[in-house]
Design a protein around this motif. Structure first.
Motif, PDB file in Angstrom:
ATOM      1  N   GLU A  14       1.061  -1.177  -0.232  1.00 31.84           N
ATOM      2  CA  GLU A  14       0.020   0.140  -0.047  1.00 31.84           C
ATOM      3  C   GLU A  14       0.759   1.259  -0.161  1.00 31.84           C
ATOM      4  O   GLU A  14       0.813   2.197  -0.784  1.00 31.84           O
ATOM      5  N   LYS A  39     -12.105  -5.121 -10.121  1.00 31.73           N
ATOM      6  CA  LYS A  39     -11.219  -5.250  -8.711  1.00 31.73           C
ATOM      7  C   LYS A  39     -10.367  -4.245  -8.907  1.00 31.73           C
ATOM      8  O   LYS A  39      -9.995  -3.713  -7.576  1.00 31.73           O
ATOM      9  N   ASP A  40      -9.098  -4.522  -9.798  1.00 31.21           N
ATOM     10  CA  ASP A  40      -7.807  -3.798  -9.643  1.00 31.21           C
ATOM     11  C   ASP A  40      -7.994  -2.297  -9.709  1.00 31.21           C
ATOM     12  O   ASP A  40      -7.498  -1.532  -8.921  1.00 31.21           O
ATOM     13  N   VAL A  43      -9.280  -1.185  -6.317  1.00 28.63           N
ATOM     14  CA  VAL A  43      -8.024  -0.995  -5.542  1.00 28.63           C
ATOM     15  C   VAL A  43      -7.448   0.053  -5.501  1.00 28.63           C
ATOM     16  O   VAL A  43      -7.287   1.034  -4.773  1.00 28.63           O
ATOM     17  N   ARG A  46      -9.288   3.134  -4.191  1.00 25.44           N
ATOM     18  CA  ARG A  46      -8.962   3.328  -2.718  1.00 25.44           C
ATOM     19  C   ARG A  46      -7.680   3.747  -2.465  1.00 25.44           C
ATOM     20  O   ARG A  46      -7.668   4.560  -1.451  1.00 25.44           O
ATOM     21  N   TRP A 188       1.937  -6.082  -6.736  1.00 24.29           N
ATOM     22  CA  TRP A 188       0.782  -7.072  -6.081  1.00 24.29           C
ATOM     23  C   TRP A 188       0.607  -8.081  -6.856  1.00 24.29           C
ATOM     24  O   TRP A 188       0.730  -8.463  -8.028  1.00 24.29           O
ATOM     25  N   VAL A 193      -4.291  -8.546  -3.860  1.00 21.62           N
ATOM     26  CA  VAL A 193      -5.498  -7.549  -4.135  1.00 21.62           C
ATOM     27  C   VAL A 193      -6.764  -7.972  -3.385  1.00 21.62           C
ATOM     28  O   VAL A 193      -7.558  -7.273  -2.696  1.00 21.62           O
ATOM     29  N   TYR A 196      -6.459  -7.215   0.484  1.00 24.99           N
ATOM     30  CA  TYR A 196      -6.723  -5.782   0.490  1.00 24.99           C
ATOM     31  C   TYR A 196      -8.136  -5.335   0.498  1.00 24.99           C
ATOM     32  O   TYR A 196      -8.649  -4.665   1.297  1.00 24.99           O
ATOM     33  N   ILE A 197      -8.886  -6.031  -0.404  1.00 23.99           N
ATOM     34  CA  ILE A 197     -10.293  -6.043  -0.664  1.00 23.99           C
ATOM     35  C   ILE A 197     -10.806  -6.293   0.763  1.00 23.99           C
ATOM     36  O   ILE A 197     -11.820  -5.596   1.361  1.00 23.99           O
ATOM     37  N   GLU A 200      -9.798  -3.391   3.508  1.00 24.21           N
ATOM     38  CA  GLU A 200     -10.463  -2.120   3.272  1.00 24.21           C
ATOM     39  C   GLU A 200     -11.952  -2.600   3.472  1.00 24.21           C
ATOM     40  O   GLU A 200     -12.716  -1.294   3.090  1.00 24.21           O
ATOM     41  N   LEU A 202     -13.942  -3.405   0.582  1.00 27.38           N
ATOM     42  CA  LEU A 202     -14.147  -2.727  -0.427  1.00 27.38           C
ATOM     43  C   LEU A 202     -15.551  -3.485  -1.105  1.00 27.38           C
ATOM     44  O   LEU A 202     -15.550  -4.913  -1.148  1.00 27.38           O
TER      45      LEU A 202
END
Length: 301
Positions: A14, A39-40, A43, A46, A188, A193, A196-197, A200, A202
């Motif tokens: 990040e 999705k990418d 991210v 975000r 990444w 990914v 991270y989703i 966060e 997401l």
């Protein structure tokens, strides 16, 4: 002795991505973030929020719209852009076909003709930096990319003419008409990914999770039956529980059989797979061994 300072793997990724985004805004004049509702790119949005908070994201987002979209993804795109108060630039492939800029391909797959449409939008809006969500683990041509990927005045990529990035020093120098593609997620993986989703929390388009859909089997892949994909010859549609690992043109993006209907289940599934998401689900990458590299040389994302 004071305890050792440790940063988690995800926190390090990040921080690196946020640093890259800030470098672009500091060095270049007219950046834009390529946003498809996948999705990418979700991210990346975000990360951009975090990079420039509490201010608003200081650049627009652009979608190269083939006209062959999954409805769930378009709905998500519009909602997310509205929530963040961003400027959305739509580079329309259908409009480009109508104007004669590009010609409808005989096989119906519009991915290849996105390139002239993208380059036309870059020239029209004078974008000099384009954030893309490509990762090196996706495909062998992606693995050749630098974080700052230089493109000439024709928007083309020469893998032999890229700049060194020793000690994470990025060179954004360019002449008028040239541009830099920037890949904050280069280091990444698909699993990163998804972690991270999860971290966060997401929201994603629903097609990323397992659901029942009418599909047909073609070239070893499961394609959704829709206005762009119809049965040929002896092909018989059937209902299966599937999800999408990547979201692109609905005419060439396949699903995978899956029971993963939560983030946690998707993470377990991705951790166990040994096939890249593009290798498993993108028909346009199977045109030839060098399909992706050929398109990148022409100016593709």
């Amino acid at each position: 002795m004071p305890p050792a300072y440790r940063v988690s793997h995800l926190a390090a990724l990040e921080a690196e991505s946020i640093f890259v985004m800030r470098e672009v805004v500091a060095e270049l004049e007219r950046p834009v973030l390529l946003f498809s509702g996948g999705k990418d790119s979700i991210v990346m949005l975000r990360l951009a929020e975090k990079a420039f908070a509490p201010a608003r994201i200081p650049f627009p987002v652009m979608h190269v719209d083939t006209g062959h979209n999954f409805p769930e993804v378009l709905k998500y795109r519009d909602r997310r852009v509205a929530e963040l108060g961003l400027q959305l630039v739509v580079a329309s492939v259908p409009e480009a076909i109508e104007s004669g800029l590009v010609v409808e391909p005989g096989d119906g797959m519009r991915n290849r003709i996105q390139t002239p449409v993208l380059l036309d939008a870059v020239e029209k809006y004078r974008f000099d930096a384009l954030f893309g969500g490509a990762r090196r683990d996706e495909e062998k041509a992606r693995a050749k990319e630098r974080v700052f990927s230089f493109r000439d005045e024709f928007g083309q990529w020469d893998p032999k003419n890229q700049r060194p990035e020793l000690w994470s020093l990025y060179n954004g120098r360019h002449h008028a008409g040239e541009s830099i593609r920037v890949f904050p997620l280069s280091n990444w993986t698909e699993l990163d990914v998804w972690h991270y989703i999860q971290q966060e929390r997401l929201d994603l388009p629903s097609i990323y999770y397992a659901h029942e859909r009418q599909v047909l089997s073609r070239d070893g892949m499961l394609y959704a039956v829709n206005e762009f994909i119809q049965p040929r010859g002896a092909e018989q549609p059937f209902t299966a529980k599937v999800r999408y690992r990547t979201v692109g043109d609905a005419s060439c993006t396949a699903a995978v059989e899956s029971a993963a209907d939560t983030v946690e289940k998707v993470i377990d599934e991705v951790a166990a797979t040994r096939i890249t998401e593009r290798g498993a689900t993108r028909g346009d990458d199977r045109v030839s061994e060098a399909a992706m590299e050929d398109r990148k040389r022409e100016g593709y994302f």
